[in-house]
Design an enzyme around this catalytic site. Structure first.
Site, PDB file in Angstrom:
ATOM      1  CB  ALA A  34      72.430  25.728  20.122  1.00 38.43           C
ATOM      2  CE1 TYR A  36      65.989  33.879  23.523  1.00 38.60           C
ATOM      3  CE2 TYR A  36      68.125  33.744  24.608  1.00 38.60           C
ATOM      4  CZ  TYR A  36      66.903  34.369  24.451  1.00 38.60           C
ATOM      5  OH  TYR A  36      66.590  35.473  25.204  1.00 38.60           O
ATOM      6  CG  LEU A  83      45.615  36.904  50.074  1.00 38.28           C
ATOM      7  CD1 LEU A  83      45.993  35.737  49.184  1.00 38.28           C
ATOM      8  CD2 LEU A  83      44.342  37.562  49.562  1.00 38.28           C
ATOM      9  CD  GLU A 114      44.183  34.507  40.942  1.00 40.23           C
ATOM     10  OE1 GLU A 114      45.313  34.755  41.406  1.00 40.23           O
ATOM     11  OE2 GLU A 114      43.348  35.381  40.666  1.00 40.23           O
ATOM     12  CE  LYS A 116      48.776  32.386  50.167  1.00 38.88           C
ATOM     13  NZ  LYS A 116      50.219  32.348  50.348  1.00 38.88           N
ATOM     14  CE  LYS A 315      49.357  29.318  53.690  1.00 39.02           C
ATOM     15  NZ  LYS A 315      49.662  30.221  54.746  1.00 39.02           N
TER      16      LYS A 315
HETATM   17  S1  IVH Z   1      46.521  38.021  45.730  1.00 36.75           S
HETATM   18  C1  IVH Z   1      44.912  41.382  47.949  1.00 36.75           C
HETATM   19  N1  IVH Z   1      47.035  35.830  44.361  1.00 36.75           N
HETATM   20  O1  IVH Z   1      50.160  35.159  48.916  1.00 36.75           O
HETATM   21  C2  IVH Z   1      45.446  40.205  47.273  1.00 36.75           C
HETATM   22  N2  IVH Z   1      48.419  36.359  46.215  1.00 36.75           N
HETATM   23  O2  IVH Z   1      49.113  36.833  51.724  1.00 36.75           O
HETATM   24  C3  IVH Z   1      46.860  39.982  47.565  1.00 36.75           C
HETATM   25  N3  IVH Z   1      50.244  34.780  46.588  1.00 36.75           N
HETATM   26  O3  IVH Z   1      52.280  37.607  49.676  1.00 36.75           O
HETATM   27  C4  IVH Z   1      47.468  38.843  46.963  1.00 36.75           C
HETATM   28  N4  IVH Z   1      49.776  33.443  44.896  1.00 36.75           N
HETATM   29  O4  IVH Z   1      52.518  36.937  47.291  1.00 36.75           O
HETATM   30  C5  IVH Z   1      47.387  36.609  45.396  1.00 36.75           C
HETATM   31  N5  IVH Z   1      47.389  33.945  43.062  1.00 36.75           N
HETATM   32  C6  IVH Z   1      47.748  34.730  44.073  1.00 36.75           C
HETATM   33  C7  IVH Z   1      48.852  34.430  44.904  1.00 36.75           C
HETATM   34  C8  IVH Z   1      49.148  35.280  45.971  1.00 36.75           C
HETATM   35  C9  IVH Z   1      50.603  33.674  45.928  1.00 36.75           C
HETATM   36  C10 IVH Z   1      50.934  35.316  47.789  1.00 36.75           C
HETATM   37  C11 IVH Z   1      51.222  36.770  47.721  1.00 36.75           C
HETATM   38  C12 IVH Z   1      51.066  37.308  49.104  1.00 36.75           C
HETATM   39  C13 IVH Z   1      50.421  36.178  49.837  1.00 36.75           C
HETATM   40  C14 IVH Z   1      49.096  36.632  50.393  1.00 36.75           C
END
Ligand code: IVH
Length: 677
Positions: A34, A36, A83, A114, A116, A315
Site C-alpha cells: 500500500a 508503494y 548448452l 548455477e 538452471k 539435467k
Molecule cells: S548459460 C553459453 N546459465 O538453459 C551459455 N543458461 O541451453 C548459455 N539457462 O536457453 C547459457 N539457467 O536460457 C546459462 N544459469 C544459467 C541458465 C541457463 C537456465 C537456460 C538458457 C538456455 C538454456 C541452455
C-alpha cells in the site's frame, strides 16, 4: 518550472526504484504494498500534470502504449548459444576429462555452478545504463524484439544502478520465469474463465512474454534472473564469477544459489545439493549449469558447433508421482498412426497437473504391462511430456483389465494394419476423418501455411459437416459457409478468411511441408525446396534423383515418390494452385534445426521405437543418420545389447546416449509449442 516539483519527482523515482529493487531483486521489501502504491500514485499524478517531465526510465513507464502488429526480428551481436547436456555423474566427470584432454594438461579447474532456470532465455540491451532493447533467444542468432513486454517486468531495472560504473553498452542474458504459485494462480483463473490452462510454468512465461499487447504481459507476474553477458566489449572482468557479481551491482537479480567451486567433484556435490533443494524452491529448475570460471580458459576452450566447450548443463532426473490409469483411448494421427493414450487420475508432478500420458504403441504397453486400473508411476520426461515409467504391480487388486489395440480404426472403422518392422498400428484409409482433420490442422499450422484462427474445433466442424474434404478445399470457404457454424462470430469468420488470403503467398519449402508428405518435416522440406527449386522438378524426380540430395535417404525418397505418384494428391495441389496459392521458387537456405549438422548412429535393440521411427524423428529435426561410427559422429544411440559400434564410439570419444536420453532429447525438442493465446 517549479524546481520543487522536479526535485519531488526525482525523489519519488529514486524511492520507487529502491523499493522495486528490495522487492523484486532482493526479495526483502522495506515497505508495504500500500505504501508503494501511494508513492507510485503520487508520481503518476505529478507526471500527469507535467508530462514534459516524463522520462522513459521513470517507474511509471513500464507499460507500452499501443499493442504491436507483430514482433520485429532482432539479431544478437553475439549468438546465444545452447548448452551441452549431461544426465549422470559419469557424464559430469567426463565433461572435465574432456576439458583436460582438450587443454592437453592437468590442472585444478575453478567453476561457477548455477541453478538452471526452467524459463525463457532473453537478452537485455543497456546503452549508457538505459534499457533500450530486448529480444528472445529465438534460434540463437536472432530473436523477437519483446522490449515493450520486458519493460513490464519489475525485476528488470529500466536503468542500471551506477555504483559499479556502467559500460556504454551492456548485453545482459538471463531467464524470464514464473514462480510456481503464480503459475498455479494464473491457470486457476484461466480455467475459471473457460480458457485453456498452460502446460507448465515455462510455457506460461513464454506465452506471457509473447503477447503483442504489453498490458496483458504486465498482468503476469514475470520474474528474471541474469546469468551472463553477450558482447564483452570494454569489460575487463576476467571471469564468470566477476560477471555475476557485477550484474548484481548493476541492480539485476542474480540467483542467490550461485557459487564457485574447485574441481569437478565439488560440482557434482553441488548438483546433488540443488537436487535436494529443488522441491522447496518457489520456481522450477531443471538442472545445474557448470561453467569454467576463468575467461582466458573459456577462450582457450572455445565453442563447438552451437555450444561452448566450457559449460555443461547437468539435467535432473524428471520428477515422478504415483497415480491410476482410468482408461486408455486411441488417437489417430495425420499419417494414420494409432497412439494409445492413458487417461490418469490427475496428479501434480513437479508442480504441474498431469492427467494424460502417451503410451506410444502396443509394444510399449506390453513391455511395461500397463493395464486399465493399474497404479503407475508417471514422470515428466525432459520435464514436459508426461509418461508412464512403470506399473506398481504390488498394488494390483486383480480387477485391472489388459488393453488391446482395436482391430478397426476408432474413427472410421477401417481395418487396422501393422506393417512389418513398424511399432505402430495404422489406419490405412486415406479418407479417415481423423487423418483428414489432422492433415488440415498440419497444413494450417505455424511452420506450414500459417493460417491463424483455424482451431481444432472449427476443423472438426468443417469436416464433420462435409464442408471441406481436404486442405485443398480451405480456400473455397466463404462467409456464407462459415458464419452459420456453431459459435463462429462474423468477426472470426472474416479474420479467418483474411488469414487464408494472406497465407496464399508462401515459400516452396513451407508449401512442401504443409502438404504433409510422410517423413518430410520442416527441415527436409527446406532441403528439397533448395535442391529442386520448383515443384514440377520435385514432382518429376525419380527415386534416384531424390537419393542424390544430401540428407535424403531411401525413406524420404520413397515417400516423396509415392506422394506425387498418387493422382488424388496431384489433384489437391492443382486445386490449391487454382485457388491462387503461390510460392516463391528458387534455391533457399534451410533453416537450422536443433539437430542440424548432427550425425547419429543407432545400435542395439530399441524398445520404444523401431529403428525406422527413430530415424524418422532424427531426420525431422534436421539430423543425419549414419550406418557406422566415425570421428564425425555426434551421438551413438545405444539400445539393449549394443555391439562393436559401442566400443568404436568409446574409443573415438563419441557421446553415447541411452534410449531414455534420446527420447528426452526428442521431447525437449518438441517443447515450447506454447499455448499462444
Ligand atoms: S548459460 C553459453 N546459465 O538453459 C551459455 N543458461 O541451453 C548459455 N539457462 O536457453 C547459457 N539457467 O536460457 C546459462 N544459469 C544459467 C541458465 C541457463 C537456465 C537456460 C538458457 C538456455 C538454456 C541452455
Amino acid at each position: 518550472m517549479d524546481p520543487q516539483v522536479i526535485r519531488r519527482i526525482e525523489e519519488l523515482r529514486r524511492q520507487l526504484r529502491h523499493h522495486n529493487y528490495r522487492y523484486y531483486v532482493l526479495d526483502d521489501p522495506e515497505i508495504s504494498d500500500a505504501q508503494y502504491d501511494r508513492l507510485l500514485r503520487e508520481l503518476e499524478d505529478l507526471e500527469a500534470r507535467h508530462p514534459e517531465l516524463i522520462t522513459p526510465d521513470s517507474p511509471t513507464q513500464r507499460v507500452g502504449a499501443r499493442p504491436l502488429e507483430k514482433f520485429e526480428t532482432l539479431a544478437h551481436t553475439v549468438p546465444m548459444l545452447s548448452l551441452e547436456n549431461g544426465f549422470s555423474r559419469e557424464e559430469v566427470f567426463e565433461f572435465e576429462a574432456r576439458l583436460k584432454r582438450f587443454l592437453k594438461r592437468d590442472l585444478l579447474i575453478e567453476y561457477t555452478v548455477e541453478p538452471k532456470m526452467d524459463g525463457l532465455a532473453v537478452e537485455l540491451i543497456y546503452e549508457n545504463g538505459q534499457l533500450i532493447r530486448s529480444a528472445t533467444r529465438g534460434d540463437g542468432y536472432a530473436g523477437e524484439d519483446v522490449t515493450q513486454n520486458i519493460r513490464t517486468i519489475r525485476a528488470i531495472p529500466l536503468r542500471l544502478s551506477a555504483e559499479a560504473g556502467t559500460p556504454s553498452r551492456l548485453e545482459v542474458r538471463g531467464e524470464v520465469y514464473l514462480r510456481l504459485k503464480d503459475f498455479r494462480e494464473l491457470n486457476r483463473r484461466r480455467e475459471a474463465s473457460g480458457g485453456p490452462a498452460f502446460a507448465n510454468p515455462r510455457n506460461a512465461a513464454a506465452g506471457s512474454l509473447r503477447q503483442l499487447d504489453s498490458r496483458l504481459t504486465a498482468q503476469r507476474p514475470l520474474f528474471f534472473f541474469a546469468y551472463g553477458i553477450g558482447d564483452r566489449a570494454g569489460l575487463t572482468l576476467g571471469s564468470q564469477w566477476a560477471v555475476l557479481q557485477d550484474l548484481g551491482h548493476w541492480g539485476l537479480p542474480v540467483n542467490p544459489f550461485i557459487k564457485t567451486v574447485q574441481g569437478i567433484e565439488a560440482c557434482w556435490d553441488y548438483c546433488r545439493e540443488m537436487e535436494d533443494r529443488r522441491p522447496g524452491l518457489p520456481y522450477e529448475i531443471d538442472g545445474v549449469v557448470i561453467k569454467v570460471n576463468d575467461w582466458d580458459l573459456q577462450d582457450e576452450l572455445g565453442i563447438k558447433s552451437r555450444s561452448p566447450r566450457w559449460a555443461l548443463a547437468f539435467k535432473f532426473q524428471p520428477s515422478q508421482e504415483n497415480t491410476r490409469v482410468l482408461k486408455i483411448e486411441v488417437q489417430v494421427g495425420r499419417t494414420g498412426t494409432l497412439t494409445p493414450v492413458a487417461y490418469l487420475e490427475p496428479v501434480q508432478v513437479g508442480g504441474v497437473e498431469v492427467s494424460r500420458a502417451t503410451l506410444h504403441n502396443q509394444d510399449e504397453i506390453e513391455r511395461k504391462d500397463i493395464r486399465i486400473g493399474d497404479t503407475v508411476i508417471v514422470q515428466r520426461a525432459g520435464d514436459v511430456i508426461p509418461e508412464v515409467v512403470k506399473v506398481v504391480a504390488s498394488l494390483r487388486t486383480g480387477r485391472e483389465r489388459p488393453f488391446q489395440m482395436p482391430d478397426h480404426c476408432p474413427v472410421c472403422r477401417s481395418p487396422v494394419v501393422r506393417l512389418p518392422g513398424e511399432a505402430a498400428h495404422r489406419c490405412n484409409n486415406p479418407n479417415c476423418p481423423a487423418q483428414i482433420k489432422e492433415s488440415i490442422r498440419h497444413f494450417a499450422s505455424q511452420g506450414a501455411m500459417d493460417v491463424d484462427g483455424l482451431g481444432e474445433k472449427l476443423v472438426n466442424q468443417l469436416v464433420d459437416k462435409g464442408l471441406i474434404r481436404d486442405y485443398g478445399d480451405l480456400y473455397a470457404l466463404t462467409r456464407e459457409i462459415l458464419v452459420p457454424l456453431e459459435r463462429l462470430a462474423e468477426k472470426s469468420a472474416d479474420n479467418l478468411l483474411a488469414a487464408l488470403e494472406k497465407s496464399k503467398k508462401t515459400s516452396l519449402a513451407r508449401f512442401l511441408f504443409a502438404l504433409g508428405i510422410r517423413f518430410v518435416g520442416e527441415h527436409v522440406a527446406a532441403v528439397l525446396a533448395g535442391h529442386f527449386g520448383n515443384l514440377e522438378a520435385l514432382a518429376a524426380a525419380s527415386e534416384e534423383d531424390l537419393l542424390a540430395v544430401k540428407e535424403v535417404g531411401p525413406q524420404v525418397a520413397g515417400s516423396v515418390r509415392s506422394f506425387f505418384a498418387t493422382p488424388e494428391n496431384r489433384r489437391v495441389i492443382e486445386k490449391l494452385r487454382n485457388s491462387g496459392v503461390q510460392w516463391r521458387e528458387g534455391k533457399s537456405v534451410p533453416r537450422t534445426l536443433k539437430f542440424s549438422g548432427k550425425t547419429f548412429v543407432l545400435t542395439g535393440r530399441l524398445t520404444r521405437f523401431t529403428r525406422e521411427e527413430a530415424k524418422e524423428q532424427i531426420l525431422a529435426l534436421g539430423g543425419k543418420v549414419a550406418g557406422a561410427v566415425s570421428a564425425r559422429t555426434d551421438f551413438l544411440v545405444a539400445g539393449e545389447d549394443p555391439g562393436s559400434k559401442w566400443e568404436n564410439a568409446r574409443e573415438l570419444g563419441v557421446r553415447v546416449i541411452g534410449e531414455e536420453d534420446f527420447a528426452g532429447m526428442l521431447a525437449a525438442e518438441r517443447e515450447p509449442k506454447s499455448n499462444n493465446e
